[in-house]
Design a protein around this motif. Structure first.
Motif, PDB file in Angstrom:
ATOM      1  N   ARG A 289      14.404  14.601  -6.896  1.00  0.00           N
ATOM      2  CA  ARG A 289      14.860  15.674  -7.780  1.00  0.00           C
ATOM      3  C   ARG A 289      15.684  15.124  -8.940  1.00  0.00           C
ATOM      4  O   ARG A 289      15.495  15.500 -10.098  1.00  0.00           O
ATOM      5  CB  ARG A 289      15.694  16.675  -6.978  1.00  0.00           C
ATOM      6  N   THR A 292      13.591  13.360 -11.603  1.00  0.00           N
ATOM      7  CA  THR A 292      12.594  14.171 -12.310  1.00  0.00           C
ATOM      8  C   THR A 292      13.308  15.103 -13.278  1.00  0.00           C
ATOM      9  O   THR A 292      14.006  16.034 -12.854  1.00  0.00           O
ATOM     10  CB  THR A 292      11.746  14.993 -11.323  1.00  0.00           C
ATOM     11  N   LEU A 295      10.343  19.962 -13.923  1.00  0.00           N
ATOM     12  CA  LEU A 295       9.289  20.192 -12.941  1.00  0.00           C
ATOM     13  C   LEU A 295       8.059  20.743 -13.641  1.00  0.00           C
ATOM     14  O   LEU A 295       8.094  21.816 -14.247  1.00  0.00           O
ATOM     15  CB  LEU A 295       9.777  21.171 -11.867  1.00  0.00           C
TER      16      LEU A 295
END
Length: 326
Positions: A289, A292, A295
């Motif tokens: 998470r 990144t 998304l």
């Protein structure tokens, strides 16, 4: 007649060299597995047929044999020492260990670079490895008693809490912490199915230690060719030596304790260990998470692919080891 004797001796020597080369290559296979979270070097030892010999050799090592070093000034003393080392199968441990170290040095460099260049995909790969390993080991479980359920719950909660603290943080890399990490990570050589590198990830030491080992090896090479002063190796060398010392101590303490627990409370111990792995999945999820930025299908696709590759590698390995008991 003399020619026949010489030929027989040469054949025996060739057989011995072939045997040691085989053990060295098995050590490389174990070291490769030990370097990757979710894959156990102990499982590789099982697959290659040296697990029982490894356990026997480790438990046969007697520190009192060091007293024989006092007699190495005489031929008889050296022979006694050699006989005792052979009796404890120390040459086997040395050759196997050399193979393990060779692989760890090579693979850790690759993994460290992967963590620097593609942390999200690398942790997705780790997620697949760890999750698939937990699934494989889950087949060995039976939560049929309150004690086993309690062990499973304890393992899950402990790993979930610890992974929440270590994920995304710099971590504490003091020498005592590194020593403890080494003593815990060594279980990979003793316990098939559970990865020592997994524990390093859980403790927040994996990336730090792979980076330190890479810097240490690069420093040795640079010092050897005169591009760097030997003194610059002090910090990484201290960390590496501390980790190895912890591993040695762990080999005769933590590893033996786990073997005792498996012998006396196998189901509860496995329940704890597998649940530990499940709870620790929180860490790679957090790392993915954080790595990144947004998304989207484009950002999620590489993570899914890496997860599938990691999980598939473990499942394929398990497919060819169905007859082995973890």
């Amino acid at each position: 007649m003399a020619g026949d004797t010489q030929q027989a001796t040469g054949t025996a020597l060739g057989d011995t060299l072939t045997s040691w080369l085989s053990i060295y290559l098995k050590g490389i296979a174990m070291g490769t597995a030990d370097s990757i979270p979710g894959v156990s070097g102990g499982t590789i030892a099982f697959i290659t047929g040296i697990y029982e010999r490894l356990i026997t050799a480790i438990t046969s090592v007697d520190p009192a044999a060091a007293t024989l070093l006092l007699g190495i000034t005489s031929g008889r003393g050296r022979q006694r020492l050699a006989d005792r080392l052979i009796e404890m199968d120390v040459p086997f441990l040395v050759v196997l260990g050399t193979g393990v170290v060779t692989a760890v040095v090579a693979v850790s460099r690759f993994v460290y670079l992967a963590l620097q260049e593609a942390p999200g995909a690398t942790f997705a790969f780790f997620f697949g490895l760890i999750a698939a390993s937990a699934i494989v080991l889950y087949e060995q479980l039976s939560l049929a008693t309150p004690g086993r359920i309690a062990a499973a719950a304890t393992g899950f909660v402990l790993a979930f809490l610890v992974s929440g603290v270590t994920a995304g943080a710099d971590g504490i890399h003091a020498l005592p912490v590194v020593f403890v990490a080494g003593s815990i990570a060594i279980v990979a050589m003793i316990l098939p199915g559970v990865s020592g590198a997994f524990f390093l990830v859980l403790l927040g030491q994996y990336e730090y230690l792979t980076g330190t080992l890479t810097a240490f090896v690069d420093g040795i090479i640079a010092a050897a060719v005169g591009d760097r002063a030997v003194g610059s190796l002090l910090d990484p060398a201290t960390t590496v030596v501390t980790f190895v010392a912890g591993a040695v101590v762990g080999l005769f303490t933590v590893a033996h304790a786990i073997r005792w627990a498996l012998d006396h409370y196998r189901a509860a111990t496995l329940s704890f260990l597998v649940s530990l792995m499940v709870g620790a999945l929180r860490l790679p999820v957090i790392e993915m998470r954080d790595a990144t930025a947004t998304l989207s299908p484009e950002s999620i696709a590489p993570l899914l692919l890496a997860t599938v590759v990691g999980g598939g590698a473990v499942l394929v390995l398990d497919r060819y080891t169905d007859d082995l008991s973890y």
